[in-house]
Design a protein around this motif. Structure first.
Motif, PDB file in Angstrom:
ATOM      1  N   ALA A 110      82.040  27.749  42.556  1.00  0.00           N
ATOM      2  CA  ALA A 110      81.826  26.531  43.330  1.00  0.00           C
ATOM      3  C   ALA A 110      80.798  25.645  42.640  1.00  0.00           C
ATOM      4  CB  ALA A 110      81.357  26.880  44.737  1.00  0.00           C
ATOM      5  N   PHE A 111      80.864  24.347  42.960  1.00  0.00           N
ATOM      6  CA  PHE A 111      79.887  23.384  42.442  1.00  0.00           C
ATOM      7  C   PHE A 111      79.789  22.226  43.425  1.00  0.00           C
ATOM      8  CE2 PHE A 111      83.910  21.711  41.059  1.00  0.00           C
ATOM      9  CZ  PHE A 111      83.760  20.320  41.113  1.00  0.00           C
ATOM     10  N   TYR A 112      78.728  21.458  43.299  1.00  0.00           N
ATOM     11  CA  TYR A 112      78.670  20.205  44.040  1.00  0.00           C
ATOM     12  C   TYR A 112      78.045  19.152  43.145  1.00  0.00           C
ATOM     13  CZ  TYR A 112      73.648  20.070  45.152  1.00  0.00           C
ATOM     14  OH  TYR A 112      72.285  19.987  45.081  1.00  0.00           O
ATOM     15  N   LYS A 113      78.474  17.931  43.377  1.00  0.00           N
ATOM     16  CA  LYS A 113      77.926  16.773  42.674  1.00  0.00           C
ATOM     17  C   LYS A 113      77.953  15.621  43.654  1.00  0.00           C
ATOM     18  CE  LYS A 113      78.323  13.790  38.694  1.00  0.00           C
ATOM     19  NZ  LYS A 113      79.006  13.489  37.441  1.00  0.00           N
ATOM     20  N   GLY A 114      76.772  15.171  44.048  1.00  0.00           N
ATOM     21  CA  GLY A 114      76.692  14.087  45.019  1.00  0.00           C
ATOM     22  C   GLY A 114      77.391  14.465  46.303  1.00  0.00           C
ATOM     23  N   ARG A 115      78.408  13.712  46.667  1.00  0.00           N
ATOM     24  CA  ARG A 115      79.119  13.976  47.926  1.00  0.00           C
ATOM     25  C   ARG A 115      80.314  14.910  47.749  1.00  0.00           C
ATOM     26  NH1 ARG A 115      81.834   8.157  47.699  1.00  0.00           N
ATOM     27  NH2 ARG A 115      83.983   8.849  47.529  1.00  0.00           N
ATOM     28  N   TYR A 116      80.550  15.410  46.548  1.00  0.00           N
ATOM     29  CA  TYR A 116      81.694  16.267  46.282  1.00  0.00           C
ATOM     30  C   TYR A 116      81.301  17.738  46.228  1.00  0.00           C
ATOM     31  CZ  TYR A 116      83.770  11.862  44.879  1.00  0.00           C
ATOM     32  OH  TYR A 116      84.215  10.567  44.864  1.00  0.00           O
ATOM     33  N   PHE A 117      82.068  18.563  46.937  1.00  0.00           N
ATOM     34  CA  PHE A 117      81.955  20.014  46.844  1.00  0.00           C
ATOM     35  C   PHE A 117      83.297  20.514  46.329  1.00  0.00           C
ATOM     36  CE2 PHE A 117      82.903  24.178  48.804  1.00  0.00           C
ATOM     37  CZ  PHE A 117      81.909  24.919  48.184  1.00  0.00           C
ATOM     38  N   GLY A 118      83.260  21.327  45.275  1.00  0.00           N
ATOM     39  CA  GLY A 118      84.498  21.803  44.686  1.00  0.00           C
ATOM     40  C   GLY A 118      84.507  23.302  44.484  1.00  0.00           C
ATOM     41  N   VAL A 119      85.692  23.855  44.508  1.00  0.00           N
ATOM     42  CA  VAL A 119      85.903  25.266  44.212  1.00  0.00           C
ATOM     43  C   VAL A 119      86.977  25.334  43.139  1.00  0.00           C
ATOM     44  CG1 VAL A 119      86.642  27.509  45.089  1.00  0.00           C
ATOM     45  CG2 VAL A 119      85.279  25.989  46.535  1.00  0.00           C
TER      46      VAL A 119
END
Length: 151
Positions: A110-119
């Motif tokens: 998982a990661f996040y950048k600003g308003r995005y959370f991704g898997v």
């Protein structure tokens, strides 16, 4: 009294119009511009995006407040599947909050950048370093944000 009432009514009318416009704008479906390439991986097919309540893919803890979720496969060696959530920036559930609730899982990062959370999900032959390279390239292609993290 008459001039005062006229001014107050104009302010109230303007405030009501602003409130309606703000609500309409926040209800619009945000568009996620997913990068067509990330390092040596290329988007294999168009992304499937939906509002989270209508999405046909799983949710992870902390993503209940997402505005939109997209899922897309990237072709490469090995192939990667990205699920990206467009989270509110504040208040409530945010990308940072979803990252804090993430539990490590085999084959997923998982990661996040600003308003995005991704898997990112990968095949069993992908090692952590390969998945990390994909995520770093993906983060570079997403809109700039003051904060990002992956694990």
């Amino acid at each position: 009294m008459n001039i005062w009432w006229k001014r107050v009514s104009h302010v109230l009318l303007l405030g009501a119009a602003f409130a309606v416009f703000s609500e309409q704008r926040s209800c619009a479906t945000p568009s996620l511009a997913l990068p067509p390439t990330a390092a040596r991986w290329n988007m294999a097919s168009p992304a499937h995006c939906a509002k989270p309540d209508r999405g046909d893919f799983g949710r992870w803890r902390g993503t209940a407040g997402a505005r939109q979720v997209c899922r897309v496969d990237y072709a490469g060696s090995p192939g990667m599947t990205l699920t990206l959530y467009d989270m509110p920036e504040w208040p409530g559930a945010t990308a940072f909050d979803a990252m804090q609730r993430w539990d490590r899982q085999p084959g997923k990062m998982a990661f996040y950048k600003g308003r995005y959370f991704g898997v990112v999900e990968s095949s069993p032959e992908a090692d952590t370093e390969t998945v990390s390279r994909f995520i770093i390239a993906l983060e570079a292609a997403l809109p700039p944000a003051p904060v990002e993290f992956h694990r």
